[in-house]
Write an enzyme that holds these catalytic residues in place. Structure first.
Site, PDB file in Angstrom:
ATOM      1  N   TYR A 105     -14.201  -4.954   3.868  1.00 11.81           N
ATOM      2  CA  TYR A 105     -12.701  -5.156   3.557  1.00 11.81           C
ATOM      3  C   TYR A 105     -12.876  -6.530   3.745  1.00 11.81           C
ATOM      4  O   TYR A 105     -12.898  -7.180   4.999  1.00 11.81           O
ATOM      5  CB  TYR A 105     -11.564  -4.669   4.144  1.00 11.81           C
ATOM      6  CG  TYR A 105     -10.176  -4.823   3.828  1.00 11.81           C
ATOM      7  CD1 TYR A 105      -9.607  -4.784   2.536  1.00 11.81           C
ATOM      8  CD2 TYR A 105      -9.612  -5.835   4.859  1.00 11.81           C
ATOM      9  CE1 TYR A 105      -8.369  -5.245   2.167  1.00 11.81           C
ATOM     10  CE2 TYR A 105      -8.205  -6.352   4.383  1.00 11.81           C
ATOM     11  CZ  TYR A 105      -7.667  -6.088   3.041  1.00 11.81           C
ATOM     12  OH  TYR A 105      -6.515  -6.544   2.649  1.00 11.81           O
TER      13      TYR A 105
ATOM     14  N   LYS B  91      -5.661 -12.865  11.833  1.00 20.26           N
ATOM     15  CA  LYS B  91      -5.002 -11.755  12.684  1.00 20.26           C
ATOM     16  C   LYS B  91      -4.444 -12.299  14.112  1.00 20.26           C
ATOM     17  O   LYS B  91      -3.516 -12.617  14.064  1.00 20.26           O
ATOM     18  CB  LYS B  91      -5.794 -10.646  12.801  1.00 20.26           C
ATOM     19  CG  LYS B  91      -5.832 -10.039  11.378  1.00 20.26           C
ATOM     20  CD  LYS B  91      -5.744  -8.527  11.408  1.00 20.26           C
ATOM     21  CE  LYS B  91      -5.174  -7.835   9.830  1.00 20.26           C
ATOM     22  NZ  LYS B  91      -6.479  -8.019   8.933  1.00 20.26           N
TER      23      LYS B  91
ATOM     24  N   ASP C 227     -16.791 -12.478   8.478  1.00 20.99           N
ATOM     25  CA  ASP C 227     -15.295 -12.262   8.514  1.00 20.99           C
ATOM     26  C   ASP C 227     -14.876 -11.773   9.836  1.00 20.99           C
ATOM     27  O   ASP C 227     -14.897 -10.346  10.015  1.00 20.99           O
ATOM     28  CB  ASP C 227     -14.980 -11.460   7.250  1.00 20.99           C
ATOM     29  CG  ASP C 227     -13.484 -10.963   7.319  1.00 20.99           C
ATOM     30  OD1 ASP C 227     -12.489 -11.260   8.037  1.00 20.99           O
ATOM     31  OD2 ASP C 227     -13.017 -10.669   6.267  1.00 20.99           O
TER      32      ASP C 227
ATOM     33  N   TYR D  73       0.806  -0.986   0.000  1.00 17.35           N
ATOM     34  CA  TYR D  73       0.045  -0.123  -0.096  1.00 17.35           C
ATOM     35  C   TYR D  73       0.740   1.257   0.067  1.00 17.35           C
ATOM     36  O   TYR D  73       0.359   2.103   0.721  1.00 17.35           O
ATOM     37  CB  TYR D  73      -0.956   0.093   1.282  1.00 17.35           C
ATOM     38  CG  TYR D  73      -1.673  -1.163   1.581  1.00 17.35           C
ATOM     39  CD1 TYR D  73      -2.450  -1.581   0.524  1.00 17.35           C
ATOM     40  CD2 TYR D  73      -1.522  -2.048   2.709  1.00 17.35           C
ATOM     41  CE1 TYR D  73      -3.214  -2.899   0.867  1.00 17.35           C
ATOM     42  CE2 TYR D  73      -2.085  -3.065   2.963  1.00 17.35           C
ATOM     43  CZ  TYR D  73      -3.251  -3.538   2.240  1.00 17.35           C
ATOM     44  OH  TYR D  73      -3.934  -4.716   2.278  1.00 17.35           O
TER      45      TYR D  73
END
Ligand SMILES: *Cc1c(COP(=O)(O)O)cnc(C)c1O
Length: 439
Positions: A164, A287, A258, A36
């Protein structure tokens, strides 16, 4: 300075003062391509050499208090001894073995513990090694679930603005159109159905009308529960999830949650869906699954989803299998992370962090350019009207001795749950200072 490239690199890496490298860009860092990042204009990155607790030591000797917890993963702080011991023990027994036709105790144990922790009959885990791929697997499961049951034409995902779900092409197609670069990648990405989250009567009615028209083409509704993270830390209430559960049931559609960001305590409960008292059909975790130590992800399905794949026909099997699937090191570390959730008061720590974030970020509300201040669990957000150059703010935070990464129009904290009250105060104080100075 006309040095040969190798010497120039060395000159770059040994910069001692904090202002050195200020005029160089990320592109001057040889060989690496950063995520990014517009490499031509982004500042030359800092270099980390050591981590401990909530602190990151840089190569120039400075120590930063970490407000991000390594992209929301390091929930027990860095280098927790219990996790490190599990890693070393597993490394000496069996660092890796293939998972095709062969299983191992760290994976069996982890899958059993996830089934125990998750609500309802979410009980079958498919392991992968990144969040994006865990979500790809969730989508493949949902589409094939309908096919295996003899229902055809349900091939689409319905997802939400602000969402996302990862950076692979499949996930880009269900991200927010801007986040997923839908116009740049038009023609490459599969076309899905995009909606607004049903946050009120009006948006709920619109979603229901959309379902009446197109619901028969939808395999699953996909969302991040309670917090749309990378979309800008946007919060919604548990009712939204209850509405989605009802809509899915009415139209015979699967619900995929998610929880890659929200899972493992971040929103105040072990899983965000607990706050809505609903059970999704498929849930994706990653994560904080290994406490931020190893790459590992899990797609967990309910019994009924798994049963749709049971057949005498091999064609009804789930055709997916990452090479490093269920890596024993990663599974051992994830088990150690779950031990810590049992042995240490993580959810109480989240509640304490939440109260402190509320208290100490509140003064930002009065600063010019601040649009909103919001806190949920161990997530603290200051939303601004806009951020002209996030790199300027990021550098200002480093100069304050904190590692905070503003993006879009927000400055946020997602610290380790073990952070001390003093270190959290350093983080919140640096936000107040930097926003005041840069307003
Ligand atoms: C980070 C994230 C992903 C992607 O995970 P990767 O491991 O980066 O592929 C997907 N969904 C959510 C909600 C995330 O926060």
């Amino acid at each position: 300075m006309d040095l040969p490239p190798a010497m120039r690199e060395n000159a770059g890496m040994s910069c001692k003062s904090s202002s050195a490298g200020a005029n160089r860009s990320a592109a001057d860092l040889p060989h690496l391509w950063l995520p990014y990042t517009q490499m031509q204009t982004a500042p030359f990155p800092v270099e980390a050499i050591r981590t401990s607790g909530s602190r990151i030591t840089l190569s120039d000797g400075r120590e930063l208090v970490d407000g991000v917890a390594a992209w929301w993963t390091a929930c027990h702080g860095y280098s927790h001894p219990h996790i490190q011991q599990a890693l070393v023990r597993q490394a000496s027994d069996m660092p890796h073995v293939m998972f095709g036709g062969m299983v191992h105790e760290p994976a069996r144990r982890l899958a059993a513990r996830l089934a125990e922790l998750l609500p309802g009959d979410l009980e079958r885990t498919f392991f992968t090694d990144s969040g994006s791929v865990a979500m790809e697997v969730a989508v493949k499961m949902a589409v094939q679930y309908h096919i295996n049951r003899g229902t055809h034409g349900r091939t689409k995902m319905l997802s939400f603005r602000g969402g996302y779900h990862g950076d692979t092409l499949g996930m880009m197609s269900i991200c927010d159109p801007e986040e997923g670069m839908h116009s740049l990648f038009a023609g490459v990405l599969p076309r899905q159905i995009l909606a607004d989250l049903p946050v009120d009567d009006d948006s709920t009615a619109r979603l229901e009308a959309l379902m009446d028209a197109e619901g028969h083409t939808v395999a699953a509704i996909v969302t991040e529960p309670l917090v749309q993270g990378a979309g800008g830390m946007l919060f919604h209430s548990p009712d939204v999830l209850q509405r989605l559960r009802r809509i899915c049931d009415r139209y015979g559609i699967l619900l995929i949650l998610d929880e890659i960001f929200t899972g493992f305590g971040r929103t105040g409960t072990m899983f965000a869906c607990e706050q809505a008292e609903i059970v999704p059909d498929i849930i994706a975790l990653s994560k904080a699954l290994t406490g931020g130590t190893m790459a590992l992800a899990a797609t967990v399905a309910r019994r009924g989803v798994f049963e749709a794949f049971l057949s005498t026909e091999t064609g009804k099997a789930l055709m997916h299998g990452p090479t490093f699937m269920a890596n024993p090191l990663a599974c051992a570390v994830a088990n150690a992370s779950l031990d810590l959730f049992e042995q240490e008061p993580r959810l109480e720590q989240v509640a304490r962090i939440s109260a402190q974030l509320q208290r100490e970020l509140e003064p930002c509300r009065g600063l010019p350019g601040v649009k909103d201040v919001r806190v949920l669990g161990a997530i603290g957000v200051v939303e601004l009207e806009n951020i002209a150059d996030p790199d300027v703010l990021r550098r200002a935070f480093v100069n304050q001795g904190t590692w905070i990464r503003p993006f879009r129009n927000i400055v946020y904290l997602t610290p380790a749950f073990t952070i001390s009250e003093e270190d959290l105060s350093l983080l919140t104080a640096s936000i107040v200072t930097v926003l005041r100075n840069n307003a």
